[in-house]
Design a protein around this motif. Structure first.
Motif, PDB file in Angstrom:
ATOM      1  N   LYS A  46      -1.408  -2.991 -10.398  1.00 13.73           N
ATOM      2  CA  LYS A  46      -0.644  -2.082 -11.269  1.00 13.73           C
ATOM      3  C   LYS A  46      -0.908  -0.615 -10.931  1.00 13.73           C
ATOM      4  CE  LYS A  46      -0.143  -0.709 -16.134  1.00 13.73           C
ATOM      5  NZ  LYS A  46      -0.836   0.592 -16.046  1.00 13.73           N
ATOM      6  N   GLY A  47      -2.181  -0.268 -10.692  1.00 12.34           N
ATOM      7  CA  GLY A  47      -2.513   1.116 -10.396  1.00 12.34           C
ATOM      8  C   GLY A  47      -1.804   1.627  -9.153  1.00 12.34           C
ATOM      9  N   ALA A  48      -1.777   0.815  -8.112  1.00 11.50           N
ATOM     10  CA  ALA A  48      -1.116   1.215  -6.870  1.00 11.50           C
ATOM     11  C   ALA A  48       0.375   1.439  -7.087  1.00 11.50           C
ATOM     12  CB  ALA A  48      -1.348   0.158  -5.795  1.00 11.50           C
ATOM     13  N   LEU A  49       1.002   0.583  -7.872  1.00 13.76           N
ATOM     14  CA  LEU A  49       2.436   0.713  -8.131  1.00 13.76           C
ATOM     15  C   LEU A  49       2.734   1.991  -8.922  1.00 13.76           C
ATOM     16  CD1 LEU A  49       3.189  -3.012  -8.984  1.00 13.76           C
ATOM     17  CD2 LEU A  49       4.077  -1.746  -7.013  1.00 13.76           C
ATOM     18  N   ASN A  50       1.969   2.245  -9.979  1.00 11.88           N
ATOM     19  CA  ASN A  50       2.220   3.433 -10.784  1.00 11.88           C
ATOM     20  C   ASN A  50       1.947   4.720 -10.011  1.00 11.88           C
ATOM     21  OD1 ASN A  50       3.222   2.266 -13.067  1.00 11.88           O
ATOM     22  ND2 ASN A  50       1.323   2.352 -14.237  1.00 11.88           N
ATOM     23  N   ASN A  51       0.909   4.710  -9.188  1.00 13.03           N
ATOM     24  CA  ASN A  51       0.606   5.894  -8.380  1.00 13.03           C
ATOM     25  C   ASN A  51       1.739   6.203  -7.406  1.00 13.03           C
ATOM     26  OD1 ASN A  51      -1.153   8.009  -7.201  1.00 13.03           O
ATOM     27  ND2 ASN A  51      -1.194   6.632  -5.443  1.00 13.03           N
ATOM     28  N   GLN A  52       2.238   5.173  -6.734  1.00 11.17           N
ATOM     29  CA  GLN A  52       3.292   5.388  -5.742  1.00 11.17           C
ATOM     30  C   GLN A  52       4.614   5.785  -6.401  1.00 11.17           C
ATOM     31  OE1 GLN A  52       2.965   2.433  -2.194  1.00 11.17           O
ATOM     32  NE2 GLN A  52       1.856   1.459  -3.874  1.00 11.17           N
ATOM     33  N   ILE A  53       4.924   5.181  -7.544  1.00  9.44           N
ATOM     34  CA  ILE A  53       6.149   5.536  -8.262  1.00  9.44           C
ATOM     35  C   ILE A  53       6.066   6.971  -8.764  1.00  9.44           C
ATOM     36  CG2 ILE A  53       7.527   5.084 -10.342  1.00  9.44           C
ATOM     37  CD1 ILE A  53       6.780   2.075  -9.951  1.00  9.44           C
ATOM     38  N   SER A  75      -3.563   8.056  -1.250  1.00  6.80           N
ATOM     39  CA  SER A  75      -3.617   6.651  -0.859  1.00  6.80           C
ATOM     40  C   SER A  75      -2.706   5.887  -1.807  1.00  6.80           C
ATOM     41  CB  SER A  75      -5.054   6.112  -0.954  1.00  6.80           C
ATOM     42  OG  SER A  75      -5.452   5.974  -2.316  1.00  6.80           O
ATOM     43  N   LYS A  76      -2.681   4.575  -1.693  1.00 11.52           N
ATOM     44  CA  LYS A  76      -1.817   3.804  -2.584  1.00 11.52           C
ATOM     45  C   LYS A  76      -2.219   3.944  -4.042  1.00 11.52           C
ATOM     46  CE  LYS A  76       0.013   0.248   0.492  1.00 11.52           C
ATOM     47  NZ  LYS A  76       0.173  -1.215   0.716  1.00 11.52           N
ATOM     48  N   THR A  77      -3.494   4.247  -4.295  1.00 12.82           N
ATOM     49  CA  THR A  77      -3.961   4.341  -5.691  1.00 12.82           C
ATOM     50  C   THR A  77      -4.417   5.743  -6.086  1.00 12.82           C
ATOM     51  OG1 THR A  77      -6.202   3.698  -5.047  1.00 12.82           O
ATOM     52  CG2 THR A  77      -4.702   1.926  -5.757  1.00 12.82           C
ATOM     53  N   GLU A  78      -4.330   6.712  -5.164  1.00 12.47           N
ATOM     54  CA  GLU A  78      -4.898   8.025  -5.444  1.00 12.47           C
ATOM     55  C   GLU A  78      -3.931   9.154  -5.114  1.00 12.47           C
ATOM     56  OE1 GLU A  78      -9.539   7.265  -4.288  1.00 12.47           O
ATOM     57  OE2 GLU A  78      -8.016   7.035  -2.731  1.00 12.47           O
ATOM     58  N   GLN A  79      -4.087  10.257  -5.862  1.00  9.87           N
ATOM     59  CA  GLN A  79      -3.302  11.449  -5.595  1.00  9.87           C
ATOM     60  C   GLN A  79      -4.122  12.685  -5.917  1.00  9.87           C
ATOM     61  OE1 GLN A  79      -0.502  12.250  -9.376  1.00  9.87           O
ATOM     62  NE2 GLN A  79      -0.036  10.261  -8.434  1.00  9.87           N
ATOM     63  N   LEU A  80      -3.715  13.809  -5.343  1.00  3.79           N
ATOM     64  CA  LEU A  80      -4.362  15.090  -5.573  1.00  3.79           C
ATOM     65  C   LEU A  80      -3.495  15.898  -6.533  1.00  3.79           C
ATOM     66  CD1 LEU A  80      -6.843  16.776  -4.602  1.00  3.79           C
ATOM     67  CD2 LEU A  80      -5.283  17.849  -2.951  1.00  3.79           C
TER      68      LEU A  80
END
Length: 238
Positions: A46-53, A75-80
């Protein structure tokens, strides 16, 4: 850029410091919550999907001159993100009757509202995020009148842009929640996330492609969120 010490852990994200005091490292987690955190589950992916969306949506909003805290996907789960002080105010905009709005007024879900309705909720888990009005916002010193007017105006602009973004992939934006924050200079900008966790999205057949599949036990969250992400990625490539 390196991830430093943990600054804050919320329901669905962890915030870390970086070498730059004005930037934070955001990690999206696999937690799914409903009823203001009373129901909790861990759903892998879920985290990867929400981060990318969220990354895709915020990139589109930035391109349309909406000031946001988003800087880049790491990354798929992280953003700045730019560091902001979150205003404890949940801003909800409704385009159609649904959810708590339908229950509050005894209405059937689905009716298109004559014009968008903006609502405010005081962001407090302990108080169950109570519904408040402009006067409450001023009394609680959450925002000054000119700041609240800016938030309303910006929310309407974001609504118009989001409706177009979602319509391109065949989805109707029923309602959504925004959060805003203040930068070190005192500027108010859009923060947090925009995803199926924060938007109520219906397809042409009235199927829910949002967190309601978890809240109401009417579908598979990963399958639904994956469908949304894939559609956004394919639309971006056109």
């Amino acid at each position: 850029m390196r991830k430093g010490r943990l600054l804050y852990e919320g329901k669905a994200k962890k915030l870390y410091e970086t070498e730059d005091k004005q930037l934070i490292w955001v990690e999206y987690c696999d937690n799914a919550t409903a009823l203001n955190g009373k129901r909790k589950e861990e759903i892998k992916g879920k985290g990867a999907l929400n981060n990318q969306i969220t990354s895709l949506i915020f990139q589109k909003l930035n391109a349309e001159q909406i000031q946001t805290s988003f800087i880049e996907q790491l990354s798929k789960t992280e953003q700045l993100n730019q560091k902001v002080e979150i205003i404890p105010l949940e801003v909800v905009l409704r385009n159609r009757v649904a959810g708590s709005f339908a229950k509050r007024f005894g209405l059937e879900e689905g009716e298109v509202l004559p014009q968008p309705i903006i609502e405010f909720y005081y962001k407090s888990d302990a108080l169950d995020d109570p519904f408040i009005n402009d006067a409450h916002v001023y009394f609680l010193e959450l925002a000054q009148p000119e700041e609240l007017e800016f938030i309303k105006s910006e929310t309407l602009k974001i609504n118009a842009l989001l409706q177009k973004i979602w319509a391109k992939i065949g989805l109707s934006l029923v309602d959504f929640k925004l959060e805003f924050g203040r930068t070190a200079e005192g500027e108010i900008i859009l923060a947090d996330e925009i995803s199926p966790d924060t938007c109520r999205l219906w397809d042409a057949e009235g199927n829910h492609l949002d967190k309601d599949v978890f809240r109401r036990n009417i579908g598979d969250l990963i399958e639904v969120y994956s469908r949304v992400l894939t559609a956004l990625q394919e639309e971006k490539e056109l």
